[in-house]
Design a protein around this motif. Structure first.
Motif, PDB file in Angstrom:
ATOM      1  N   THR A   1       0.595  -1.030  -0.098  1.00 12.39           N
ATOM      2  CA  THR A   1      -0.131   0.235   0.040  1.00 12.39           C
ATOM      3  C   THR A   1       0.758   1.159   0.164  1.00 12.39           C
ATOM      4  OG1 THR A   1      -1.654  -0.966   0.982  1.00 12.39           O
ATOM      5  CG2 THR A   1      -1.918   1.393   1.073  1.00 12.39           C
ATOM      6  N   ILE A   2       2.110   1.366   0.856  1.00 16.93           N
ATOM      7  CA  ILE A   2       2.783   2.412   0.878  1.00 16.93           C
ATOM      8  C   ILE A   2       3.499   2.557  -0.519  1.00 16.93           C
ATOM      9  CG2 ILE A   2       4.949   3.323   1.984  1.00 16.93           C
ATOM     10  CD1 ILE A   2       4.117   1.974   4.600  1.00 16.93           C
ATOM     11  N   LEU A   3       3.977   1.404  -0.824  1.00 13.12           N
ATOM     12  CA  LEU A   3       4.785   1.495  -2.247  1.00 13.12           C
ATOM     13  C   LEU A   3       4.241   1.950  -3.463  1.00 13.12           C
ATOM     14  CD1 LEU A   3       7.133  -1.572  -1.792  1.00 13.12           C
ATOM     15  CD2 LEU A   3       7.814   1.060  -1.743  1.00 13.12           C
ATOM     16  N   SER A   4       2.871   1.347  -3.544  1.00 14.69           N
ATOM     17  CA  SER A   4       1.781   1.613  -4.435  1.00 14.69           C
ATOM     18  C   SER A   4       1.455   3.168  -4.545  1.00 14.69           C
ATOM     19  CB  SER A   4       0.519   0.937  -4.598  1.00 14.69           C
ATOM     20  OG  SER A   4      -0.224   1.167  -3.572  1.00 14.69           O
ATOM     21  N   GLU A   5       1.397   3.775  -3.318  1.00 16.21           N
ATOM     22  CA  GLU A   5       1.159   5.140  -3.438  1.00 16.21           C
ATOM     23  C   GLU A   5       2.157   6.091  -4.389  1.00 16.21           C
ATOM     24  OE1 GLU A   5      -0.221   9.146  -2.379  1.00 16.21           O
ATOM     25  OE2 GLU A   5      -1.207   7.019  -2.216  1.00 16.21           O
ATOM     26  N   TYR A   6       3.557   5.591  -4.314  1.00 15.18           N
ATOM     27  CA  TYR A   6       4.642   6.130  -5.549  1.00 15.18           C
ATOM     28  C   TYR A   6       4.653   5.411  -6.708  1.00 15.18           C
ATOM     29  CZ  TYR A   6       5.086   8.158  -0.819  1.00 15.18           C
ATOM     30  OH  TYR A   6       4.962   8.855   0.571  1.00 15.18           O
ATOM     31  N   LEU A   7       4.295   4.157  -6.674  1.00 11.75           N
ATOM     32  CA  LEU A   7       4.551   3.368  -8.037  1.00 11.75           C
ATOM     33  C   LEU A   7       3.291   3.546  -9.094  1.00 11.75           C
ATOM     34  CD1 LEU A   7       6.726   0.708  -6.307  1.00 11.75           C
ATOM     35  CD2 LEU A   7       7.561   2.579  -7.354  1.00 11.75           C
ATOM     36  N   SER A   8       2.074   3.334  -8.579  1.00 12.31           N
ATOM     37  CA  SER A   8       1.017   3.084  -9.463  1.00 12.31           C
ATOM     38  C   SER A   8      -0.056   4.229  -9.577  1.00 12.31           C
ATOM     39  CB  SER A   8       0.290   1.916  -9.181  1.00 12.31           C
ATOM     40  OG  SER A   8      -0.381   2.117  -7.911  1.00 12.31           O
ATOM     41  N   ARG A   9      -0.787   4.168 -10.353  1.00 14.45           N
ATOM     42  CA  ARG A   9      -1.951   5.274 -10.358  1.00 14.45           C
ATOM     43  C   ARG A   9      -3.083   4.773  -9.684  1.00 14.45           C
ATOM     44  NH1 ARG A   9      -2.044   8.321 -16.154  1.00 14.45           N
ATOM     45  NH2 ARG A   9      -0.593   9.881 -15.161  1.00 14.45           N
ATOM     46  N   PRO A  10      -3.786   5.566  -9.073  1.00 16.16           N
ATOM     47  CA  PRO A  10      -5.104   4.923  -8.213  1.00 16.16           C
ATOM     48  C   PRO A  10      -6.175   5.072  -9.379  1.00 16.16           C
ATOM     49  CG  PRO A  10      -4.530   7.291  -7.587  1.00 16.16           C
ATOM     50  CD  PRO A  10      -3.204   6.772  -8.400  1.00 16.16           C
ATOM     51  N   SER A  11      -7.127   4.247  -8.967  1.00 25.42           N
ATOM     52  CA  SER A  11      -8.426   4.330  -9.888  1.00 25.42           C
ATOM     53  C   SER A  11      -8.781   5.887 -10.173  1.00 25.42           C
ATOM     54  CB  SER A  11      -9.524   3.572  -9.090  1.00 25.42           C
ATOM     55  OG  SER A  11     -10.928   3.884  -9.890  1.00 25.42           O
ATOM     56  N   PRO A  12      -9.398   6.013 -11.410  1.00 26.93           N
ATOM     57  CA  PRO A  12      -9.894   7.338 -11.899  1.00 26.93           C
ATOM     58  C   PRO A  12     -11.128   7.749 -10.903  1.00 26.93           C
ATOM     59  CG  PRO A  12      -9.478   6.091 -13.618  1.00 26.93           C
ATOM     60  CD  PRO A  12      -9.230   5.133 -12.365  1.00 26.93           C
ATOM     61  N   ILE A  13     -11.799   6.839 -10.389  1.00 28.75           N
ATOM     62  CA  ILE A  13     -13.032   7.067  -9.517  1.00 28.75           C
ATOM     63  C   ILE A  13     -12.171   7.664  -8.262  1.00 28.75           C
ATOM     64  CG2 ILE A  13     -14.871   5.986  -8.197  1.00 28.75           C
ATOM     65  CD1 ILE A  13     -15.522   6.458 -11.154  1.00 28.75           C
TER      66      ILE A  13
ATOM     67  N   VAL B   1      -0.814   6.054   2.748  1.00 23.18           N
ATOM     68  CA  VAL B   1       0.620   5.562   3.388  1.00 23.18           C
ATOM     69  C   VAL B   1       0.186   5.529   4.781  1.00 23.18           C
ATOM     70  CG1 VAL B   1       2.761   6.644   4.401  1.00 23.18           C
ATOM     71  CG2 VAL B   1       2.168   6.958   2.088  1.00 23.18           C
ATOM     72  N   LEU B   2      -0.699   6.198   5.427  1.00 26.60           N
ATOM     73  CA  LEU B   2      -0.985   6.012   6.768  1.00 26.60           C
ATOM     74  C   LEU B   2      -1.788   4.607   6.888  1.00 26.60           C
ATOM     75  CD1 LEU B   2      -2.382   9.474   7.864  1.00 26.60           C
ATOM     76  CD2 LEU B   2      -0.558   8.227   8.708  1.00 26.60           C
ATOM     77  N   SER B   3      -2.549   4.029   5.956  1.00 30.64           N
ATOM     78  CA  SER B   3      -3.218   3.039   5.906  1.00 30.64           C
ATOM     79  C   SER B   3      -2.379   1.832   5.882  1.00 30.64           C
ATOM     80  CB  SER B   3      -4.159   2.716   4.646  1.00 30.64           C
ATOM     81  OG  SER B   3      -4.877   1.690   4.505  1.00 30.64           O
ATOM     82  N   GLY B   4      -1.282   1.979   4.875  1.00 32.35           N
ATOM     83  CA  GLY B   4      -0.264   0.904   4.980  1.00 32.35           C
ATOM     84  C   GLY B   4       0.498   0.666   6.241  1.00 32.35           C
TER      85      GLY B   4
END
Length: 190
Positions: A81-93, A174-177
């Motif tokens: 979850t923390i890494l995906s904040e910086y590596l991927s794009r969240p859902s458009p929704i 990040v807080l969730s992770g």
């Protein structure tokens, strides 16, 4: 009973919901109580089913293996979850939740909230599965997730712009992770 873990999973699974509420509040969009309740129910069902699935699988492995596997899953999910904040794009929704307002009346009805509820409940699936492997109660985990889903969207939408500019609004993923990692470590030593 693992009350602290149940509480933290309820909070951690719904930090995205807080962000959605903030986004809607900033755009002066209104979410009806029924729409918010509908999202909470979808999240509760996802949490319940995933905890049951995790509990079911844990019956076929030793208690220690189930506990360690659940902890590793929670810590791994938190790290991802923390890494995906910086590596991927969240859902458009998730970036633009106002897109679910199909009739452009600045109000999210319960019918319009279905897709948003499905996307937001995805966090509950993996968290609940790891919690189930650690022996968390399916009912109480679902109640915690549903309660915090409802409250976080309500608080977020009412707070709007002010809270979105704070640490919580900017770093909810990040807080969730971090919460997931804390739960995994706690359950490992509990």
């Amino acid at each position: 009973m693992h009350w602290l873990s149940i509480l933290l999973i309820g909070i951690g699974a719904n930090l995205d919901n807080l962000g959605i509420g903030l986004s809607l509040g900033m755009k002066k969009m209104h979410m009806t109580v029924m729409a918010n309740l509908f999202i909470a129910i979808i999240s509760m069902l996802a949490a319940y089913l995933s905890v049951v699935a995790g509990s079911f699988i844990s019956q076929y492995i030793s208690k220690d293996t189930a506990n360690i596997s659940g902890c590793i899953l929670l810590i791994g999910l938190g790290t991802w979850t923390i890494l995906s904040e910086y590596l991927s794009r969240p859902s458009p929704i998730l970036q633009n939740p106002e897109q679910v307002d199909k009739d452009d009346n600045n109000t999210i009805s319960w019918k319009e909230s279905f897709y948003l509820g499905i996307i937001l409940s995805l966090n509950c699936l993996t968290m609940g599965f790891g919690g189930g492997m650690n022996g968390l109660s399916p009912i109480w985990t679902a109640v915690s997730v549903g309660f915090f889903s409802f409250v976080s969207i309500m608080i977020g939408s009412q707070s709007g712009y002010k809270l979105s500019q704070t640490f919580i609004g900017k770093y909810s993923n990040v807080l969730s992770g971090l919460l997931l990692i804390v739960i995994g470590v706690y359950e490992f030593f509990a």
